[in-house]
Structure formats: C-alpha cells, structure tokens
Design an enzyme around this catalytic site. Sequence first.
Site, PDB file in Angstrom:
ATOM      1  CG  LEU A  98       7.569  45.441  62.374  1.00 13.33           C
ATOM      2  CD1 LEU A  98       7.269  46.835  62.963  1.00 13.33           C
ATOM      3  CD2 LEU A  98       8.056  44.436  63.464  1.00 13.33           C
ATOM      4  CG  ASP A  99       2.046  40.999  63.451  1.00 10.57           C
ATOM      5  OD1 ASP A  99       1.249  41.584  64.180  1.00 10.57           O
ATOM      6  OD2 ASP A  99       2.782  40.207  64.330  1.00 10.57           O
ATOM      7  CE  LYS A 100      -5.426  44.969  59.274  1.00  8.25           C
ATOM      8  NZ  LYS A 100      -6.324  44.383  58.759  1.00  8.25           N
ATOM      9  CD  GLN A 101      -3.906  43.938  65.210  1.00  5.36           C
ATOM     10  OE1 GLN A 101      -4.075  44.737  66.003  1.00  5.36           O
ATOM     11  NE2 GLN A 101      -4.594  44.290  64.063  1.00  5.36           N
ATOM     12  CB  THR A 102       3.888  44.047  65.546  1.00  3.49           C
ATOM     13  OG1 THR A 102       3.446  42.649  65.912  1.00  3.49           O
ATOM     14  CG2 THR A 102       5.112  44.413  66.253  1.00  3.49           C
TER      15      THR A 102
END
Length: 251
Positions: A112-116
């Site tokens: 999951l990306d940093k902002q998810t």
Amino acid sequence: MARIQTMRVDRMLSSMGYGSRSEVTRMGKAGIITLDAAEIADAARRIAVTPDLPARMKIDGEALDPLTGVVILLNKPLGMTCSHKDSGVLIYTVLPDRWRRRTPVIATVGRLDKQTSGLILLTDDGDLLHRIISPRSRVRKTYRATLARPLAGNETELFASGELMLDGDAKPLAPAELSVVSETEAIISVTEGRYHQVRRMFAAAGNHVTELHRERLGGLSIPDGMASGQWALLEADNIASIFHMDPAKQT
C-alpha cells in the site's frame, strides 16, 4: 505418519531473531531457555519443532514467538512505507524488533503506498505470499476512495467495461466493481495489483483520489475495534478466507 522436524535450539532461535548462535549459546548457559519448565543449558541440543512449541518453550520467562509460517494482519496507518530500506516510518517498525531479524524474512503481501491506509498482510510464508498476489488467484481487493470532485456518473460502467487503459500500460484493466457511497465517495473492488491502480483509474476518469483506505482482501476484513497501527496474528481459517468471495458479493 509425517516425519517430525528437529532442529538445534541455537539455530532455531537465531533464525527467529533472538540473537546470533553464540548469543543463544550464552542464553542457554544463563538458564533463560526452558522447555516444559526444564532449562535447556546446551543450546546445541536438538528438539522437535512441533506446533505446540510456542506454548511449551519460554525465553527469559516469555512464551516463544510464533514459528515459521506467521501471517500478520495490520491496519496500516497513513504515512507508513511498505519497505525494509526506504526513508521515513517503515511498516516493519510496528513489529517486535527481533521479528525484523527472522529468517525467512517477514515481508508485506503486496504494497500500500504511503498515503493509503487499511488492511495489509505480512508473512514469512513465500508460497502463500505468491499465491495471494498471483494474477491467477484473482483475489479481490476492496477500497474506500474519497474524491476531490463529484463522480461524473459513468465510472461504474467505465470500470466494469474491461476496456479502460491506463497511461503507460500495454493492456486494458480487468473489469472492476464500483459502488457509489456519495457524490465524492465510492467503494471500488479490483482483482489486479497494478502500480497505484485505483488512483490511476479515477485519474483516467477525470478525478483525483484524496483519501484511500483498503477495507478487504478477498473475504478478509479488518477486525472490529482494531485501531490504525494495530496488528494481529491470523489463524488458518482467517487465512483461508482470503481466497473466498466477499460475503457481500455472494448469492
């Protein structure tokens, strides 16, 4: 009858991150390794590695960590990176320090990306990891997306078409399901794992995702009451549910 695996105590504990073999040897001599309440002074001793071992062995009075084959569900917070090496707050810092020294290594199942935020699994079971992320498994990943602008109204049909192309990709996306929650919020389920896929899908539809939270992986969801940043070990039935259809989709 299956053959019971045996292993030297120093090798086993070293692979579980308790220290080097020489450090484990010193732990044995110090009397802090016990099995069935009896001290194991000689860390070169071979013992049976059975499923009940964590309930029978203690290290300095604490129960032995889970054996190889651990599967962890984490409710990932925003700002945390799914990496062992990148800068910033790494996802593995939520685990006990020694777990980061285990062999086989504990790795995230996809990213999951940093902002998810939301549901992500970590495991040292390579076969399970590859089975979950394999395109052939078609494990459904379900997200709640908050959007910068109101939905145009054609997104459900567009995402389900199997014809949507993303910039830089050589083939169209597999059909995805979209359920509208409000004019700026939607639930989207995908069976692929392309780079920043959900964000790029909405970008292709002329919108921008401002918040993204993964709610489900197959039939597995975040347990009630699990706060952001908390994690739990999964049992066999929980793991099996990953490959089951989302109950909401069953007929």
